[in-house]
Design an enzyme around this catalytic site. Structure first.
Site, PDB file in Angstrom:
ATOM      1  N   ASP A 110     -52.073  86.805  69.714  1.00 16.32           N
ATOM      2  CA  ASP A 110     -53.426  87.139  69.259  1.00 16.32           C
ATOM      3  C   ASP A 110     -53.516  88.663  69.115  1.00 16.32           C
ATOM      4  O   ASP A 110     -52.639  89.395  69.570  1.00 16.32           O
ATOM      5  CB  ASP A 110     -54.477  86.646  70.279  1.00 16.32           C
ATOM      6  CG  ASP A 110     -55.909  86.910  69.801  1.00 16.32           C
ATOM      7  OD1 ASP A 110     -56.238  86.590  68.644  1.00 16.32           O
ATOM      8  OD2 ASP A 110     -56.720  87.465  70.578  1.00 16.32           O
ATOM      9  N   SER A 111     -54.609  89.110  68.497  1.00 20.15           N
ATOM     10  CA  SER A 111     -54.844  90.548  68.372  1.00 20.15           C
ATOM     11  C   SER A 111     -55.151  91.178  69.736  1.00 20.15           C
ATOM     12  O   SER A 111     -55.014  92.379  69.906  1.00 20.15           O
ATOM     13  CB  SER A 111     -56.028  90.782  67.442  1.00 20.15           C
ATOM     14  OG  SER A 111     -57.178  90.135  67.971  1.00 20.15           O
ATOM     15  N   CYS A 127     -55.015  82.677  67.124  1.00 20.00           N
ATOM     16  CA  CYS A 127     -55.898  83.620  66.451  1.00 20.00           C
ATOM     17  C   CYS A 127     -56.224  83.005  65.094  1.00 20.00           C
ATOM     18  O   CYS A 127     -55.314  82.746  64.293  1.00 20.00           O
ATOM     19  CB  CYS A 127     -55.159  84.947  66.278  1.00 20.00           C
ATOM     20  SG  CYS A 127     -56.038  86.169  65.295  1.00 20.00           S
ATOM     21  N   GLU A 151     -63.289  92.729  74.185  1.00 24.64           N
ATOM     22  CA  GLU A 151     -62.106  93.520  74.573  1.00 24.64           C
ATOM     23  C   GLU A 151     -62.485  94.585  75.612  1.00 24.64           C
ATOM     24  O   GLU A 151     -61.676  94.946  76.455  1.00 24.64           O
ATOM     25  CB  GLU A 151     -61.502  94.206  73.334  1.00 24.64           C
ATOM     26  CG  GLU A 151     -60.764  93.253  72.408  1.00 24.64           C
ATOM     27  CD  GLU A 151     -59.412  92.784  72.947  1.00 24.64           C
ATOM     28  OE1 GLU A 151     -58.724  93.576  73.597  1.00 24.64           O
ATOM     29  OE2 GLU A 151     -59.071  91.610  72.711  1.00 24.64           O
ATOM     30  N   CYS A 157     -63.316  81.822  66.399  1.00 21.87           N
ATOM     31  CA  CYS A 157     -62.534  82.998  66.793  1.00 21.87           C
ATOM     32  C   CYS A 157     -62.222  82.810  68.268  1.00 21.87           C
ATOM     33  O   CYS A 157     -63.116  82.474  69.061  1.00 21.87           O
ATOM     34  CB  CYS A 157     -63.354  84.273  66.578  1.00 21.87           C
ATOM     35  SG  CYS A 157     -62.608  85.741  67.343  1.00 21.87           S
ATOM     36  N   HIS A 214     -61.684  84.746  70.627  1.00 24.99           N
ATOM     37  CA  HIS A 214     -62.356  85.631  71.591  1.00 24.99           C
ATOM     38  C   HIS A 214     -63.685  85.033  72.077  1.00 24.99           C
ATOM     39  O   HIS A 214     -64.107  85.279  73.211  1.00 24.99           O
ATOM     40  CB  HIS A 214     -62.676  86.990  70.950  1.00 24.99           C
ATOM     41  CG  HIS A 214     -61.523  87.951  70.935  1.00 24.99           C
ATOM     42  ND1 HIS A 214     -60.472  87.834  70.062  1.00 24.99           N
ATOM     43  CD2 HIS A 214     -61.266  89.060  71.688  1.00 24.99           C
ATOM     44  CE1 HIS A 214     -59.610  88.831  70.270  1.00 24.99           C
ATOM     45  NE2 HIS A 214     -60.075  89.587  71.255  1.00 24.99           N
TER      46      HIS A 214
END
Ligand code: DGL
Length: 280
Positions: free
Chosen positions: A13-14, A76, A155, A187, A189
């Site tokens: 994932d990012s 992701c 994040e 998403c 996240h």
């Protein structure tokens, strides 16, 4: 590396988003060796051009295979939209599990035929997403919002607070006014702010997180190919980040309630990934 030496499940994932998928894989397959990659030097992926995400995903995949991955989970939605087809074609010996907004179950579930979808602009702008809507959203009305700034809030560990709340109200309030009864987390996240999302959406809206289904798909694929890890070996997790390993350790503990070794990785000048070894 021989197939026998490939014991890991690579998850990319990012940033921390893929941890919302990792926790379900770990719960379902506790004996597996999980290798997590967070490209935090480049997070968020959402606003980046697809060509760039494509390049990052291909290199991370190569890295995870070199670290011993027998299967890769592109945890992701944005990277899956940009690169999954390419990855499957270019790494034909490795099985992949990707992510996409759960439009199909959402459309089936919605009584009113009105669904809300929260995902990144990269996901919304992709051909993969357009095809998904064309296939599965016939007969339902969908409302989209990219939740600008939400990935950055997560994040930074701001899982609650006025700014995070504002972003969610801005996204979800108009959907509620339009009468949605189902909300899709597109998403990885976003499950980390589920309690806030539920609070904003209210008790009459069903929220769909596809991560448990993704974990089951990982199990199915491993079984099919006879790749399941041995039950006599204890599972473990190791992670790499192109960001700050200490910060990721603290955030992972908060998000998951446990921690694991995290190594520093970095992008070299030629666009390849290297591992930062102590003393180097
Ligand atoms: N977690 C990712 C997704 O599922 C990417 C978020 C981002 O980096 O923009 O789309």
């Amino acid at each position: 590396m021989t197939p026998e030496q490939k014991q890991g499940i690579g998850i990319l994932d990012s940033g921390v988003g893929g941890l919302s998928v990792l926790r379900h894989i770990k719960a379902l397959l506790p004996h597996e060796y999980l290798i997590y990659f967070a490209d935090q030097a480049h997070v968020p992926y959402g606003p980046r051009p697809a060509t760039e995400i494509h390049q990052f995903s291909a290199e991370i995949t190569r890295f995870l295979i070199n670290q011993g991955s027998k299967l890769i989970v592109v945890a992701c939605n944005t990277a899956s939209a940009a690169a999954l087809t390419y990855l499957r074609t270019n790494f034909p010996d490795t099985p992949f599990v990707g992510m996409e907004p759960a439009v199909k179950p959402g459309a089936v579930y919605s009584q009113k035929g009105k669904i809300g979808i929260l995902a990144t602009e990269g996901t919304f702008g992709s051909l993969r997403y357009a095809n998904l809507l064309a296939r599965y959203a016939q007969g339902v009305i969908s409302f989209e919002d990219p939740c600008q700034g939400l990935v950055e809030q997560i994040e930074a560990g701001h899982l609650s607070g006025s700014k995070t709340e504002r972003i969610l109200h801005k996204a979800i309030d108009p959907m509620l006014a339009s009468g949605i009864d189902t909300l899709i987390l597109g998403c990885t996240h976003y499950p980390f702010v589920l309690s806030l999302i539920s609070q904003v959406a209210g008790p009459d809206v069903a929220i769909i997180d596809p991560a448990p289904a993704v974990a089951r798909q990982v199990e199915r694929l491993l079984k099919q190919r006879d790749l399941l890890g041995s039950a006599s070996v204890p599972g473990r997790v190791i992670a790499y980040t192109t960001g700050n390993p200490d910060k990721l350790t603290v955030l992972s503990e908060r998000l998951l309630g446990y921690s694991f070794p995290i190594l520093k990785s970095y992008w070299d000048k030629t666009g390849h990934l290297q591992v930062f070894l102590m003393g180097s």
